[in-house]
Design a protein around this motif. Sequence first.
Motif, mmCIF file in Angstrom:
data_model
loop_
_atom_site.group_PDB
_atom_site.id
_atom_site.type_symbol
_atom_site.label_atom_id
_atom_site.label_comp_id
_atom_site.label_asym_id
_atom_site.label_seq_id
_atom_site.Cartn_x
_atom_site.Cartn_y
_atom_site.Cartn_z
ATOM 1 N N LEU A 1 0.825 -1.205 0.000
ATOM 2 C CA LEU A 1 0.000 0.000 0.000
ATOM 3 C C LEU A 1 0.863 1.260 0.000
ATOM 4 O O LEU A 1 0.543 2.245 -0.684
ATOM 5 N N ARG A 2 1.936 1.229 0.730
ATOM 6 C CA ARG A 2 2.828 2.394 0.772
ATOM 7 C C ARG A 2 3.494 2.619 -0.579
ATOM 8 O O ARG A 2 3.666 3.776 -1.000
ATOM 9 N N ARG A 3 3.870 1.541 -1.253
ATOM 10 C CA ARG A 3 4.468 1.694 -2.593
ATOM 11 C C ARG A 3 3.441 2.219 -3.588
ATOM 12 O O ARG A 3 3.756 3.048 -4.447
ATOM 13 N N ALA A 4 2.192 1.726 -3.463
ATOM 14 C CA ALA A 4 1.152 2.149 -4.401
ATOM 15 C C ALA A 4 0.689 3.579 -4.146
ATOM 16 O O ALA A 4 0.212 4.259 -5.067
ATOM 17 N N HIS A 5 0.829 4.051 -2.905
ATOM 18 C CA HIS A 5 0.374 5.395 -2.533
ATOM 19 C C HIS A 5 1.476 6.093 -1.739
ATOM 20 O O HIS A 5 1.327 6.344 -0.535
ATOM 21 N N PRO A 6 2.573 6.419 -2.403
ATOM 22 C CA PRO A 6 3.753 6.929 -1.685
ATOM 23 C C PRO A 6 3.535 8.270 -0.982
ATOM 24 O O PRO A 6 4.284 8.603 -0.062
ATOM 25 N N ASP A 7 2.537 9.028 -1.395
ATOM 26 C CA ASP A 7 2.318 10.342 -0.789
ATOM 27 C C ASP A 7 1.321 10.296 0.367
ATOM 28 O O ASP A 7 1.059 11.332 0.989
ATOM 29 N N GLU A 8 0.775 9.132 0.664
ATOM 30 C CA GLU A 8 -0.248 9.059 1.694
ATOM 31 C C GLU A 8 0.358 8.884 3.085
ATOM 32 O O GLU A 8 1.351 8.183 3.273
ATOM 33 N N THR A 9 -0.268 9.489 4.060
ATOM 34 C CA THR A 9 0.192 9.435 5.444
ATOM 35 C C THR A 9 -0.218 8.102 6.071
ATOM 36 O O THR A 9 -1.082 7.379 5.549
ATOM 37 N N PRO A 10 0.372 7.765 7.223
ATOM 38 C CA PRO A 10 -0.081 6.569 7.942
ATOM 39 C C PRO A 10 -1.577 6.600 8.253
ATOM 40 O O PRO A 10 -2.240 5.560 8.190
ATOM 41 N N ALA A 11 -2.122 7.784 8.563
ATOM 42 C CA ALA A 11 -3.552 7.883 8.860
ATOM 43 C C ALA A 11 -4.397 7.487 7.655
ATOM 44 O O ALA A 11 -5.427 6.805 7.789
ATOM 45 N N ARG A 12 -3.979 7.908 6.461
ATOM 46 C CA ARG A 12 -4.741 7.577 5.249
ATOM 47 C C ARG A 12 -4.635 6.090 4.930
ATOM 48 O O ARG A 12 -5.629 5.457 4.541
ATOM 49 N N ILE A 13 -3.464 5.510 5.096
ATOM 50 C CA ILE A 13 -3.314 4.069 4.882
ATOM 51 C C ILE A 13 -4.168 3.307 5.886
ATOM 52 O O ILE A 13 -4.805 2.297 5.552
ATOM 53 N N ARG A 14 -4.205 3.785 7.110
ATOM 54 C CA ARG A 14 -5.050 3.147 8.129
ATOM 55 C C ARG A 14 -6.521 3.211 7.719
ATOM 56 O O ARG A 14 -7.276 2.243 7.907
ATOM 57 N N GLU A 15 -6.961 4.324 7.142
ATOM 58 C CA GLU A 15 -8.334 4.434 6.664
ATOM 59 C C GLU A 15 -8.622 3.387 5.588
ATOM 60 O O GLU A 15 -9.714 2.807 5.542
ATOM 61 N N ARG A 16 -7.651 3.166 4.723
ATOM 62 C CA ARG A 16 -7.809 2.140 3.689
ATOM 63 C C ARG A 16 -7.966 0.759 4.314
ATOM 64 O O ARG A 16 -8.800 -0.050 3.871
ATOM 65 N N LEU A 17 -7.178 0.465 5.331
ATOM 66 C CA LEU A 17 -7.276 -0.825 6.016
ATOM 67 C C LEU A 17 -8.650 -0.992 6.660
ATOM 68 O O LEU A 17 -9.254 -2.068 6.575
#
Length: 228
Positions: free
Chosen positions: A41-57
Amino acid sequence: MPDRVPAEADVSGPAAGVVTAALRRAIRGQAGAARAHVRQLRRAHPDETPARIRERLDARFLSAVTASGAAVGATAAVPGIGTIVAFGAVGAESLVFLEAAAFYTLSVAEVHGIDVREGEHEELLVMTVMLGASGTAILANAVGSSGGAGSLASRSLHVPGLKEINRRMLSRFVRKFAVKRAGLAVGKLAPAGLGAAVGGWGNRRLGRTVVDTADATFGAPPTAWPTP
């Protein structure tokens, strides 16, 4: 010193053994995959913050468990054989929910930078998140004020007597998991398509409890990813 964890009656028997084995198998099977998923997810969305990745999860977990619950409930609408098929599928779907919750919890731990690779810490956090408010209460009681600052999850890495805490947590987990899933199973067996609605709604409600408890256990995500 932290307060003593409230005693829990031991739960034994075949059903307890099945749930315990399923929990540990789910954790072993999902731990590496969860870490890899967060990295992807971090590679696919390199500009996203941990909070945004957490929202995706959060969103993916809720979508997955809602869909699996609805799919099982829908089988009860098949004339003649639907209820029989659904009854068998409910047990398998319960294990799917358990694996999804383990995967989600360990993914959240990765986002928060909490290394729980020792199996007992992984079990502790997965059970805490799945138990809801009672899980966070047990963990908070065990951690007490000896773990320093930080979230319950981070402080749990330093808690003494982990084996005993996990034993008590597991006793509560087996009973609560069995009761919740049994109650939901009855609704999933409803015919004429009602099972799909009940299954989807019920799984989403349980999934929302998991997400809310993860919030309480892990706290707010870090503001930025650690520097490599």
